[in-house]
Design a protein around this motif. Structure first.
Motif, PDB file in Angstrom:
ATOM      1  N   HIS A 206       0.805  -1.219   0.000  1.00  0.00           N
ATOM      2  CA  HIS A 206       0.000   0.000   0.000  1.00  0.00           C
ATOM      3  C   HIS A 206       0.840   1.272   0.000  1.00  0.00           C
ATOM      4  O   HIS A 206       0.307   2.359  -0.211  1.00  0.00           O
ATOM      5  CB  HIS A 206      -0.942   0.004   1.217  1.00  0.00           C
ATOM      6  N   ASN A 207       2.129   1.148   0.293  1.00  0.00           N
ATOM      7  CA  ASN A 207       2.985   2.338   0.309  1.00  0.00           C
ATOM      8  C   ASN A 207       3.316   2.766  -1.112  1.00  0.00           C
ATOM      9  O   ASN A 207       3.716   1.949  -1.942  1.00  0.00           O
ATOM     10  CB  ASN A 207       4.273   2.053   1.085  1.00  0.00           C
ATOM     11  N   ARG A 208       3.151   4.051  -1.369  1.00  0.00           N
ATOM     12  CA  ARG A 208       3.418   4.579  -2.707  1.00  0.00           C
ATOM     13  C   ARG A 208       4.898   4.911  -2.826  1.00  0.00           C
ATOM     14  O   ARG A 208       5.311   6.063  -2.730  1.00  0.00           O
ATOM     15  CB  ARG A 208       2.567   5.825  -2.954  1.00  0.00           C
ATOM     16  N   ILE A 209       5.707   3.874  -3.015  1.00  0.00           N
ATOM     17  CA  ILE A 209       7.146   4.047  -3.202  1.00  0.00           C
ATOM     18  C   ILE A 209       7.529   3.468  -4.561  1.00  0.00           C
ATOM     19  O   ILE A 209       6.801   2.663  -5.140  1.00  0.00           O
ATOM     20  CB  ILE A 209       7.962   3.350  -2.101  1.00  0.00           C
ATOM     21  N   THR A 210       8.647   3.902  -5.056  1.00  0.00           N
ATOM     22  CA  THR A 210       9.145   3.359  -6.317  1.00  0.00           C
ATOM     23  C   THR A 210       9.579   1.916  -6.106  1.00  0.00           C
ATOM     24  O   THR A 210      10.287   1.603  -5.141  1.00  0.00           O
ATOM     25  CB  THR A 210      10.349   4.190  -6.804  1.00  0.00           C
ATOM     26  N   ARG A 211       9.112   1.022  -6.973  1.00  0.00           N
ATOM     27  CA  ARG A 211       9.447  -0.400  -6.849  1.00  0.00           C
ATOM     28  C   ARG A 211      10.570  -0.751  -7.814  1.00  0.00           C
ATOM     29  O   ARG A 211      10.644  -0.227  -8.930  1.00  0.00           O
ATOM     30  CB  ARG A 211       8.214  -1.259  -7.139  1.00  0.00           C
ATOM     31  N   LYS A 212      11.408  -1.696  -7.376  1.00  0.00           N
ATOM     32  CA  LYS A 212      12.547  -2.063  -8.211  1.00  0.00           C
ATOM     33  C   LYS A 212      12.936  -3.518  -7.993  1.00  0.00           C
ATOM     34  O   LYS A 212      12.934  -4.017  -6.853  1.00  0.00           O
ATOM     35  CB  LYS A 212      13.744  -1.162  -7.875  1.00  0.00           C
ATOM     36  N   ILE A 213      13.262  -4.202  -9.068  1.00  0.00           N
ATOM     37  CA  ILE A 213      13.827  -5.548  -9.027  1.00  0.00           C
ATOM     38  C   ILE A 213      15.163  -5.479  -9.760  1.00  0.00           C
ATOM     39  O   ILE A 213      15.223  -5.036 -10.917  1.00  0.00           O
ATOM     40  CB  ILE A 213      12.909  -6.574  -9.719  1.00  0.00           C
ATOM     41  N   LEU A 214      16.240  -5.896  -9.107  1.00  0.00           N
ATOM     42  CA  LEU A 214      17.559  -5.797  -9.739  1.00  0.00           C
ATOM     43  C   LEU A 214      17.659  -6.746 -10.928  1.00  0.00           C
ATOM     44  O   LEU A 214      17.224  -7.895 -10.868  1.00  0.00           O
ATOM     45  CB  LEU A 214      18.655  -6.133  -8.723  1.00  0.00           C
ATOM     46  N   SER A 215      18.254  -6.261 -12.004  1.00  0.00           N
ATOM     47  CA  SER A 215      18.555  -7.094 -13.174  1.00  0.00           C
ATOM     48  C   SER A 215      19.849  -7.869 -12.912  1.00  0.00           C
ATOM     49  O   SER A 215      20.549  -7.636 -11.906  1.00  0.00           O
ATOM     50  CB  SER A 215      18.726  -6.207 -14.399  1.00  0.00           C
ATOM     51  N   GLY A 216      20.183  -8.773 -13.819  1.00  0.00           N
ATOM     52  CA  GLY A 216      21.424  -9.528 -13.680  1.00  0.00           C
ATOM     53  C   GLY A 216      22.642  -8.627 -13.625  1.00  0.00           C
ATOM     54  O   GLY A 216      23.552  -8.837 -12.820  1.00  0.00           O
ATOM     55  N   GLU A 217      22.668  -7.602 -14.461  1.00  0.00           N
ATOM     56  CA  GLU A 217      23.815  -6.690 -14.477  1.00  0.00           C
ATOM     57  C   GLU A 217      23.883  -5.888 -13.182  1.00  0.00           C
ATOM     58  O   GLU A 217      24.975  -5.648 -12.633  1.00  0.00           O
ATOM     59  CB  GLU A 217      23.697  -5.729 -15.669  1.00  0.00           C
ATOM     60  N   GLU A 218      22.720  -5.472 -12.676  1.00  0.00           N
ATOM     61  CA  GLU A 218      22.709  -4.710 -11.417  1.00  0.00           C
ATOM     62  C   GLU A 218      23.138  -5.602 -10.241  1.00  0.00           C
ATOM     63  O   GLU A 218      23.823  -5.146  -9.315  1.00  0.00           O
ATOM     64  CB  GLU A 218      21.311  -4.134 -11.178  1.00  0.00           C
ATOM     65  N   ILE A 219      22.729  -6.871 -10.257  1.00  0.00           N
ATOM     66  CA  ILE A 219      23.154  -7.797  -9.207  1.00  0.00           C
ATOM     67  C   ILE A 219      24.665  -7.971  -9.240  1.00  0.00           C
ATOM     68  O   ILE A 219      25.329  -7.994  -8.198  1.00  0.00           O
ATOM     69  CB  ILE A 219      22.438  -9.152  -9.378  1.00  0.00           C
ATOM     70  N   GLU A 220      25.205  -8.088 -10.432  1.00  0.00           N
ATOM     71  CA  GLU A 220      26.654  -8.250 -10.561  1.00  0.00           C
ATOM     72  C   GLU A 220      27.373  -7.048  -9.945  1.00  0.00           C
ATOM     73  O   GLU A 220      28.361  -7.212  -9.215  1.00  0.00           O
ATOM     74  CB  GLU A 220      27.015  -8.395 -12.045  1.00  0.00           C
ATOM     75  N   ARG A 221      26.873  -5.832 -10.233  1.00  0.00           N
ATOM     76  CA  ARG A 221      27.516  -4.638  -9.674  1.00  0.00           C
ATOM     77  C   ARG A 221      27.391  -4.606  -8.147  1.00  0.00           C
ATOM     78  O   ARG A 221      28.333  -4.211  -7.448  1.00  0.00           O
ATOM     79  CB  ARG A 221      26.893  -3.374 -10.283  1.00  0.00           C
ATOM     80  N   GLU A 222      26.225  -5.037  -7.626  1.00  0.00           N
ATOM     81  CA  GLU A 222      26.046  -5.071  -6.171  1.00  0.00           C
ATOM     82  C   GLU A 222      27.022  -6.061  -5.536  1.00  0.00           C
ATOM     83  O   GLU A 222      27.633  -5.775  -4.499  1.00  0.00           O
ATOM     84  CB  GLU A 222      24.604  -5.474  -5.825  1.00  0.00           C
ATOM     85  N   CYS A 223      27.143  -7.251  -6.135  1.00  0.00           N
ATOM     86  CA  CYS A 223      28.049  -8.264  -5.583  1.00  0.00           C
ATOM     87  C   CYS A 223      29.486  -7.760  -5.568  1.00  0.00           C
ATOM     88  O   CYS A 223      30.219  -7.945  -4.586  1.00  0.00           O
ATOM     89  CB  CYS A 223      27.949  -9.558  -6.386  1.00  0.00           C
ATOM     90  N   GLU A 224      29.895  -7.124  -6.660  1.00  0.00           N
ATOM     91  CA  GLU A 224      31.268  -6.607  -6.723  1.00  0.00           C
ATOM     92  C   GLU A 224      31.486  -5.512  -5.679  1.00  0.00           C
ATOM     93  O   GLU A 224      32.550  -5.437  -5.051  1.00  0.00           O
ATOM     94  CB  GLU A 224      31.548  -6.080  -8.131  1.00  0.00           C
ATOM     95  N   ALA A 225      30.474  -4.654  -5.477  1.00  0.00           N
ATOM     96  CA  ALA A 225      30.594  -3.589  -4.475  1.00  0.00           C
ATOM     97  C   ALA A 225      30.681  -4.174  -3.069  1.00  0.00           C
ATOM     98  O   ALA A 225      31.454  -3.695  -2.222  1.00  0.00           O
ATOM     99  CB  ALA A 225      29.392  -2.637  -4.585  1.00  0.00           C
ATOM    100  N   ILE A 226      29.910  -5.214  -2.799  1.00  0.00           N
ATOM    101  CA  ILE A 226      29.939  -5.849  -1.472  1.00  0.00           C
ATOM    102  C   ILE A 226      31.268  -6.562  -1.255  1.00  0.00           C
ATOM    103  O   ILE A 226      31.861  -6.481  -0.169  1.00  0.00           O
ATOM    104  CB  ILE A 226      28.751  -6.829  -1.331  1.00  0.00           C
ATOM    105  N   LYS A 227      31.753  -7.271  -2.281  1.00  0.00           N
ATOM    106  CA  LYS A 227      33.045  -7.950  -2.142  1.00  0.00           C
ATOM    107  C   LYS A 227      34.159  -6.945  -1.863  1.00  0.00           C
ATOM    108  O   LYS A 227      35.088  -7.222  -1.095  1.00  0.00           O
ATOM    109  CB  LYS A 227      33.363  -8.741  -3.415  1.00  0.00           C
ATOM    110  N   ALA A 228      34.064  -5.760  -2.481  1.00  0.00           N
ATOM    111  CA  ALA A 228      35.085  -4.736  -2.263  1.00  0.00           C
ATOM    112  C   ALA A 228      35.084  -4.240  -0.815  1.00  0.00           C
ATOM    113  O   ALA A 228      36.093  -3.726  -0.326  1.00  0.00           O
ATOM    114  CB  ALA A 228      34.850  -3.564  -3.218  1.00  0.00           C
ATOM    115  N   LEU A 229      33.957  -4.411  -0.128  1.00  0.00           N
ATOM    116  CA  LEU A 229      33.881  -4.025   1.283  1.00  0.00           C
ATOM    117  C   LEU A 229      34.490  -5.087   2.193  1.00  0.00           C
ATOM    118  O   LEU A 229      34.668  -4.861   3.391  1.00  0.00           O
ATOM    119  CB  LEU A 229      32.411  -3.806   1.681  1.00  0.00           C
TER     120      LEU A 229
END
Length: 409
Positions: A98-121
């Motif tokens: 019910h919350n009017r927020i922008t919805r998002k599902i990560l694509s394969g490319e976006e997941i790859e970037r997230e994983c690389e950013a987390i590994k860098a941490l």
């Protein structure tokens, strides 16, 4: 003997247990602190108001048990949000449909970037958070993307909507080691008040989720109650310990963990029914460590840096750091409008790790080593429970016309 915790829960009188917890005395607490094997009565004493004057003794015993069972190590993890989609309408969650927020599902490319950013941490284990939208973020999505995530990390935990036994078994083949499922509250009527529409309205289906995880042979199962949702938060915590006792007796091959989420500010959020203070939370953590010396206890960035530094040595075995609670939050740390809730500890992973070292703890960035292999998944048989669990979700309740999003679910 009841064959499902749903049946056992109905044998527990909420009001009677609340009265018994509040009637505990200093003598009950002292007994609980000296007995080698605390029982349910002792746990009631340790979480009762009467234990407030024994926090120092509780902390000393909890810390000694933690060092005895886990050494000085503490696991480091971080959440990886794949989506903020959700088909449920819950009163306390920023992802509610019910919350009017922008919805998002990560694509394969976006997941790859997230994983690389987390590994860098520096992290090697993550909690994958999906929202609860079985159609848009369900098994088809997981089959496509979990192997990609698995290549980056040695240990995958997952917060996902309740699923069938065969789905959990397949998740194991895709590399998932742990599934965390929070009941939120064990009071059915209160549960109904806060879960207004969607599959999450089915109290029994959610309560029996850990059974299905156990039967699927999941390596670790996580439990938790949302502290502050119920005015009787001590009773909720006691019910969760009864749930834990039940599960450990039946699924002894799985490890178990407990989390302590307190209500946090979020989009469309509610005022807590009870104020669960930091002092209360310290009491709970110590009580759980004393009652369950070998159960893993986790603490998230919902809590402040000062509090986490103080309580981590007492009984915590895993801790998150630098959590971003929105999909895509690590590759883009400046965009917070998609987040589920606002964390309270914003330190970098290395700052958190250094604070742990200053407390005499050793930060560990991985849970286990994949080089030692992975056991082939199998479904466990259990004459005690497999023939009595709900086989499919119960009908979805809609207290108002379903949204377009829910109709698509």
């Amino acid at each position: 003997m009841s064959r499902s915790f749903f049946g056992e829960l109905h044998q527990l009188d909420w009001q009677d247990i609340t009265l018994r917890i509040n009637a505990m005395t200093a003598a009950d607490v002292q007994r609980a602190l000296t007995t080698p094997s605390p029982d349910a009565h002792d746990l009631m004493a340790l979480i009762s108001p009467a234990a407030d004057g024994f926090l120092e003794q509780m902390a000393q015993r909890a810390q000694a048990l933690s060092r005895q069972r886990f050494g000085s190590t503490i696991g480091m993890y971080v959440p990886l949000y794949l989506s903020n989609m959700c088909a449920n309408n819950c009163s306390y969650c920023g992802f509610s449909s019910h919350n009017r927020i922008t919805r998002k599902i990560l694509s394969g490319e976006e997941i790859e970037r997230e994983c690389e950013a987390i590994k860098a941490l520096g992290f090697d284990q993550v909690v994958i958070v999906t929202g609860e939208h079985p159609k848009k973020v369900g098994m088809a999505y997981f089959r496509e993307h979990l192997p990609r995530i698995r290549r980056h990390f040695s240990h995958l935990m997952m917060e996902v909507q309740p699923m069938r036994i065969e789905d959990y078994t397949e998740l194991r083949t895709l590399g998932v080691d742990t599934v965390l499922v929070y009941q939120e509250t064990y009071h059915p009527a209160l549960y109904d008040q806060h879960h207004l529409s969607g599959f999450k309205t089915d109290f029994q289906w959610r309560l029996e989720t850990p059974d299905r995880l156990g039967l699927a042979g999941m390596s670790k199962i996580g439990l938790g109650a949302l502290l502050g949702l119920s005015a009787d938060w001590r009773t909720d915590c006691f019910m969760m310990t009864e749930h834990l006792r039940y599960l450990r007796e039946r699924y002894w091959q799985s490890r178990f963990s407990i989390s302590f989420p307190r209500l946090r500010p979020c989009e469309g959020g509610i005022t807590p029914a009870a104020l669960v203070t930091e002092r209360h939370l310290v009491q709970l953590i110590c009580a759980y460590r004393i009652a369950f010396p070998d159960v893993e206890l986790s603490l998230s960035t919902r809590e402040s840096a000062r509090f986490r530094d103080h309580v981590a040595p007492l009984g915590i075995t895993s801790i998150s750091a630098f959590s971003q609670t929105q999909p895509g939050g690590y590759a883009n740390t400046h965009d917070h409008h998609l987040e589920q809730f606002t964390p309270d500890d914003h330190r970098t992973p290395e700052q958190v790790a250094e604070a742990l070292r200053q407390s005499g703890l050793q930060p560990v960035w991985k849970d286990w080593d994949a080089g030692f292999g992975r056991q082939a998944p199998s479904i466990r048989s259990s004459s005690d429970s497999s023939d009595t669990l709900s086989e499919h979700p119960h009908p979805v309740r809609h207290t108002r016309p379903a949204t377009h999003e829910e109709q698509q679910a």
